[in-house]
Design a protein around this motif. Structure first.
Motif, PDB file in Angstrom:
ATOM      1  N   CYS A  74       0.863  -1.176   0.000  1.00 44.56           N
ATOM      2  CA  CYS A  74       0.000   0.000   0.000  1.00 44.56           C
ATOM      3  C   CYS A  74       0.899   1.226   0.000  1.00 44.56           C
ATOM      4  O   CYS A  74       1.866   1.303   0.784  1.00 44.56           O
ATOM      5  N   SER A 128      -0.156   4.879   0.122  1.00 44.70           N
ATOM      6  CA  SER A 128      -0.490   5.961   1.053  1.00 44.70           C
ATOM      7  C   SER A 128      -1.995   6.055   1.238  1.00 44.70           C
ATOM      8  O   SER A 128      -2.767   5.872   0.302  1.00 44.70           O
ATOM      9  N   CYS A 134      -0.749   3.441   5.716  1.00 49.16           N
ATOM     10  CA  CYS A 134      -2.020   2.794   5.450  1.00 49.16           C
ATOM     11  C   CYS A 134      -2.508   2.079   6.705  1.00 49.16           C
ATOM     12  O   CYS A 134      -1.731   1.810   7.631  1.00 49.16           O
ATOM     13  N   THR A 147      -8.449   4.328 -11.855  1.00 49.45           N
ATOM     14  CA  THR A 147      -8.461   5.516 -11.014  1.00 49.45           C
ATOM     15  C   THR A 147      -9.898   5.985 -10.752  1.00 49.45           C
ATOM     16  O   THR A 147     -10.692   6.125 -11.674  1.00 49.45           O
ATOM     17  N   LEU A 199      -5.864   1.339  -8.432  1.00 48.44           N
ATOM     18  CA  LEU A 199      -5.202   2.586  -8.751  1.00 48.44           C
ATOM     19  C   LEU A 199      -5.750   3.711  -7.871  1.00 48.44           C
ATOM     20  O   LEU A 199      -6.676   3.514  -7.087  1.00 48.44           O
ATOM     21  N   ASP A 200      -5.190   4.921  -7.986  1.00 42.62           N
ATOM     22  CA  ASP A 200      -5.491   6.026  -7.071  1.00 42.62           C
ATOM     23  C   ASP A 200      -6.993   6.230  -6.898  1.00 42.62           C
ATOM     24  O   ASP A 200      -7.751   6.313  -7.873  1.00 42.62           O
ATOM     25  N   ASN A 201      -7.406   6.317  -5.607  1.00 41.21           N
ATOM     26  CA  ASN A 201      -8.770   6.669  -5.203  1.00 41.21           C
ATOM     27  C   ASN A 201      -9.826   5.650  -5.633  1.00 41.21           C
ATOM     28  O   ASN A 201     -11.028   5.926  -5.548  1.00 41.21           O
ATOM     29  N   THR A 234      -2.643   1.870  -4.216  1.00 35.09           N
ATOM     30  CA  THR A 234      -1.824   3.061  -4.437  1.00 35.09           C
ATOM     31  C   THR A 234      -2.173   4.112  -3.385  1.00 35.09           C
ATOM     32  O   THR A 234      -1.788   3.985  -2.231  1.00 35.09           O
ATOM     33  N   THR A 235      -2.924   5.148  -3.763  1.00 33.11           N
ATOM     34  CA  THR A 235      -3.230   6.236  -2.833  1.00 33.11           C
ATOM     35  C   THR A 235      -4.738   6.424  -2.722  1.00 33.11           C
ATOM     36  O   THR A 235      -5.453   6.446  -3.721  1.00 33.11           O
ATOM     37  N   GLY A 236      -5.207   6.549  -1.453  1.00 33.18           N
ATOM     38  CA  GLY A 236      -6.609   6.868  -1.218  1.00 33.18           C
ATOM     39  C   GLY A 236      -7.565   5.735  -1.487  1.00 33.18           C
ATOM     40  O   GLY A 236      -8.741   5.977  -1.750  1.00 33.18           O
ATOM     41  N   ASN A 237      -7.120   4.486  -1.404  1.00 25.94           N
ATOM     42  CA  ASN A 237      -8.008   3.347  -1.652  1.00 25.94           C
ATOM     43  C   ASN A 237      -8.700   2.900  -0.365  1.00 25.94           C
ATOM     44  O   ASN A 237      -8.122   2.984   0.718  1.00 25.94           O
TER      45      ASN A 237
END
Length: 927
Positions: free
Chosen positions: A746, A748, A770, A883, A900-902, A919-922
């Motif tokens: 992970c 972030s 995370c 994304t 992927l992001d979000n 990735t980020t914000g999952n």
């Protein structure tokens, strides 16, 4: 035609348009062209008019030398020497002439093309090099460069003549064409199915009565779905009966569901089918109690259980009667003893169809002194502020009913009761009130447990409210329901935007801000039935730069023995409550010990006492603190709390329990509990706390027990009737939001609201920042078993038959699908919104089979009762959630899964062999 050039001058006569019956002089400098239709004769032989070209062609083929020798000899004969010599010389000239008869001195014009091989047979997707040979009128080879084409299907062909068969078997007559100029030729192609790729066993699933037979059929298919002939080897791999070599299955004597037990093999390819065996026809009835001793005038409830010839329970509605006296009996089986004492053999009769059973009753005089009181119902479940009538039955030491008039009371809370009538009214606080209702007569008492549940939904609270979001940004909203007393009430809200500002996913609550800034009051709406809640959204053009706002130190407070150690942790958050990465500096500001400024490891001093807000974690200008109580004696385990309590579990379902130990000061105390079930309701794994409910519904008070040393904690389990069997059972894989074969990473700000399990790998990276809210099982026994159960579920999903009408031929985005099995031999794409319609059935199941990959760039929306827990994505290789994709359902991938992001997933990401990456914000939340 031929060109003739004379070796010496000679004269030819001929008939034809070109010659007009005139002499033609042939000299070395004057060649002529003649055709097969021209008849010419030389001046030396006026009597013989022959087709010269044909004649010359035949002479050359037979033997030019023999021909010339014979003519020269005749020319020298005395009676015709002069003309013979002339003819010999002339023919000798012709023998050396340039005669362009087809195939003799050079090819003529293209007359035909021969395509080979013709016919040819090859499997689907196979290739064949075709060749084309050109020939002139006489069969001589003419060099050509053909143009290749396919005219009646069967595949495709390249410019070099390499043919690639399609995926549809058949005989494609005259389909391969080679063309040069105006001349063409064709060849036939026979396309056969490819090698066996799958086996589909039918019927599947099948329900049958124990002891009966069922003919199964196995159909082989290649990778394109074409039928492949096979002679399968049949077997039974999971019990339920026996199978012969032709696929005829004979059910056993035990009822039950035998998943994937029928197996058809051909080489390494297998197909399976599930068999559900139900009880056979009613064979016997068992009446209980039998025999019965009952005081005159008292009642006894009889029950009747039907069974088939193998002992399986058969549901019956018996007809009750009394055939030999002793009392009377009602339609429900409630027997009332008469006033005449005696033993009445086989008097109580239960009948269903032609089957009957009996029980003997002995009627005795009124019983002795009161020994026990039984309160019913027990337990009783009712909503807040609702009423429940309790009754009490007294019995003597022999079990005979004794008339009583009990006094009613409530001894453990939960509501109030009329002391004379036993009418109980629930209070406003939900909970389980064990042995709270009391019925007493003198010194004898009976008890019943009350379970108070929340009332009807009265309000919905939407959070966050208000909230500020950057234009085109996203925000996850949540909705909590409460009854009229403020108790939590479970809801599945429908989300909408009513006053502008953006759009929201109707099922997940993920809001996407629009491009216009402003404050949109009460615009986000969550609705359940007739009740709604709202939140206000302020859309800003530029988002504030995240900065550290708070630091939380844990544990806080904490009790540490003198000279003992305690490791502290610090979590930073920005002004919006999001996690903010920090490297705190640790210090002690109010005494009590010392701390490592870099690691947060605290060493208690030798002086006991409470040191308020003494441990401090600082980053820049922001600090967080924790209080330390230094004790002179080591803390000891005082209590164990088991959660959830109570837990509602469907029959044969599972529930993960956890146990938290605390010392006498309320501080967390590390324990490794031993789990047990003490009052029935199911079984539990003694090491992990995974509870499996039994098949009998009911409330099992304080049945789950967690023990550490002499301390125990308990929880009550409410087993509810089982819903229809799911199409697949994830078993121990179910508690996991993520499973992987190798590793999980992970980057972030990822949140997994569930357990994770990795096996045979054990690598987890990226935590923190995370967050995993559940338990991590890294190649332990739990993870190994979860992978076994995942593999079984994957194979079950992959083996489900897919109707031809449900083949996926295009992107699923923008479509609405009812419940069913959908399949693609290659990849599945979801761009845009895929709507799954449950049709009002909360058990509606959706299965998507991808031969290779799953790729998303859109959302999945569930309507009309469809639930994410009943959506399955079986992927032959890897899945990628694009994304900002908001996906729903359980992804079971052979290899890997990437978010992927979000991207968010309301479901599970379960990979068998590869890795899972965020990735980020999952966010992953169990359905």
């Amino acid at each position: 035609m031929c060109n003739i050039v004379g070796a010496v001058p000679h004269t030819l006569k001929g008939r034809g348009a070109e010659f007009a019956n005139r002499d033609v002089i042939v000299t070395p400098r004057t060649p002529i062209t003649i055709r097969p239709t021209h008849q010419l004769k030389t001046s030396a032989n006026q009597g013989a008019c022959v087709p010269i070209c044909v004649h010359m062609h035949q002479v050359r083929r037979n033997s030019m030398r023999s021909f010339m020798n014979s003519r020269i000899i005749k020319a020298l004969a005395p009676y015709a020497r002069a003309p013979r010599i002339f003819v010999a010389v002339a023919l000798a000239g012709l023998s050396t002439a340039s005669c362009d008869v087809h195939g003799i001195s050079g090819p003529g014009s293209l007359s035909s093309i021969v395509v080979s091989p013709n016919p040819t047979t090859l499997a689907i997707n196979g290739t064949q090099q075709f060749t084309a040979v050109g020939k002139d009128f006489s069969g001589a080879i003419v060099q050509i460069t053909p143009v290749w084409s396919v005219v009646t299907g069967g595949g495709t062909i390249g410019s070099s003549g390499v043919f690639t068969a399609g995926t549809t078997p058949g005989t494609f007559t005259n389909t391969v064409m080679a063309t040069s100029g105006g001349v063409s030729s064709i060849a036939t192609v026979i396309v056969t199915p490819g090698p066996l790729a799958t086996i589909v066993v039918t019927p599947n699933p099948v329900s049958m009565v124990t002891g009966t037979t069922q003919q199964f059929v196995a159909v082989g298919k290649d990778v394109a779905g074409n039928t492949v002939q096979l002679t399968p080897t049949w077997s039974v791999v999971a019990g339920g009966g026996t199978m012969n070599g032709t696929g005829l299955f004979t059910a056993g004597t035990a009822a039950g569901t035998f998943a994937n037990t029928i197996q058809a093999n051909s080489g390494s390819i297998k197909g399976t089918a599930t068999v559900t065996e139900t009880a056979g026809p009613l064979a016997t009835i068992v009446v209980t109690p039998n025999p019965l001793t009952l005081n005159a005038g008292l009642n006894q409830q009889f029950t009747a259980v039907g069974k088939d010839a193998s002992g399986n329970v058969v549901t019956i509605t018996p007809v009750w009667s009394v055939v030999n006296g002793g009392g009377t009996i009602g339609s429900s089986g409630l027997f009332t003893a008469g006033t005449t004492l005696g033993t009445y053999i086989n008097t109580v009769k239960a009948t269903s169809g032609s089957i009957s059973a009996f029980a003997t009753v002995t009627v005795t005089a009124t019983g002795g002194a009161l020994a026990t009181i039984t309160v019913s119902p027990n337990p009783a479940t009712l909503g807040i502020s609702t009423a429940q009538q309790f009754t009490a039955v007294g019995r003597d030491a022999g079990g005979n009913v004794v008339d009583i008039t009990p006094t009613w009371s409530v001894v453990a809370g939960g509501g109030t009761i009329n002391p004379a009538s036993g009418l109980f009214t629930a209070g406003n606080a939900p909970g389980t009130y064990t042995n709270s209702v009391r019925a007493s007569v003198g010194g004898t008492a009976g008890f019943a447990t009350v379970v108070v549940t929340s009332g009807s939904l009265a309000s919905i609270t939407v959070t966050p409210n208000p909230v500020s979001i950057q234009t085109n940004g996203t925000q996850q909203f949540t909705a909590v329901g409460n009854d009229g007393a403020g108790n939590g009430f479970s809801i599945t809200p429908v989300w909408s935007v009513v006053n502008g500002g953006g759009s929201i996913n109707a099922s997940t609550g993920v809001f996407t801000a629009g491009a216009v800034a402003g404050t949109f009051s009460s615009t986000v709406k969550a609705t359940s039935g007739t009740v709604s809640g709202f939140a206000t959204v302020t859309v800003t053009v530029t988002a504030p730069v995240p900065s550290l706002a708070t630091i939380t130190v844990t544990p806080n407070p904490v009790s540490v023995q003198t000279n003992g150690t305690q490791l502290f942790n610090a979590v930073g958050r920005d002004q919006n409550g999001n996690i903010f990465l920090i490297t705190p500096v640790w210090s002690v500001v109010n005494g009590g010990g010392t701390i490592n400024p870099a690691t947060g490891l605290f060493n208690a001093g030798a002086v006991a006492g409470t040191f308020t807000n003494t441990v401090t974690a600082t980053s820049g200008a922001i600090s967080g603190t924790a209080t330390v109580t230094v004790t002179t004696t080591p803390s000891a385990l005082a209590t164990i709390t088991v959660s959830p309590d109570p837990a509602s579990v469907v029959a044969n379902g599972t529930q993960q329990f956890t146990a938290t130990g605390r010392d006498g000061n309320g501080n967390t105390f590390l324990i490794t509990p031993v789990w047990s079930v003490v009052n029935g309701g199911g079984t539990i794994n003694p090491a992990t706390g995974l509870f499996t409910a039994g098949a009998v519904a009911g409330t099992f008070t304080n049945t789950v027990r967690a023990t550490s040393g002499a301390i125990s904690g308990t929880a009550t389990v409410i087993v509810t009737a089982a819903s229809p069997s799911p199409i697949v059972n994830l078993k121990t894989a179910a508690p996991n939001g993520i499973m992987a074969g190798t590793a999980f990473t992970c980057v972030s700000l990822g949140v997994i609201n569930a357990d994770i399990a990795i096996s045979p790998g054990s690598t987890v990276t990226g935590f923190p920042p995370c967050v995993i809210t559940g338990v991590q099982h890294l190649n332990d026994a739990v993870a190994v078993q979860a992978q076994i159960d995942l593999t079984s579920a994957y194979n079950t999903l992959a083996g489900l038959p897919c109707p031809a009408a449900n083949a996926i031929v295009a992107n699923l985005g923008g479509t609405t699908k009812p419940a069913g099995v959908y399949c693609s031999a290659s990849s599945i794409g979801v761009s845009g919104v895929l709507t799954l319609d449950g049709g009002g059935d909360p058990n509606a199941t959706f299965v998507f089979q991808a031969g290779s990959s799953l790729t998303t760039a859109g959302d999945v929306v569930l309507i009309n009762g469809a639930q994410a827990k009943n959506v399955y994505w079986q992927v032959g290789s890897s899945a990628t959630l694009g994304t900002a994709s908001h996906f729903q359902g359980n992804i079971l991938a052979l290899t890997s899964i990437s978010l992927l992001d979000n991207a968010t997933l309301f479901g599970r990401a379960l990979a068998r062999n590869g890795a899972v990456s965020m990735t980020t914000g999952n966010t992953i939340t169990l359905p």
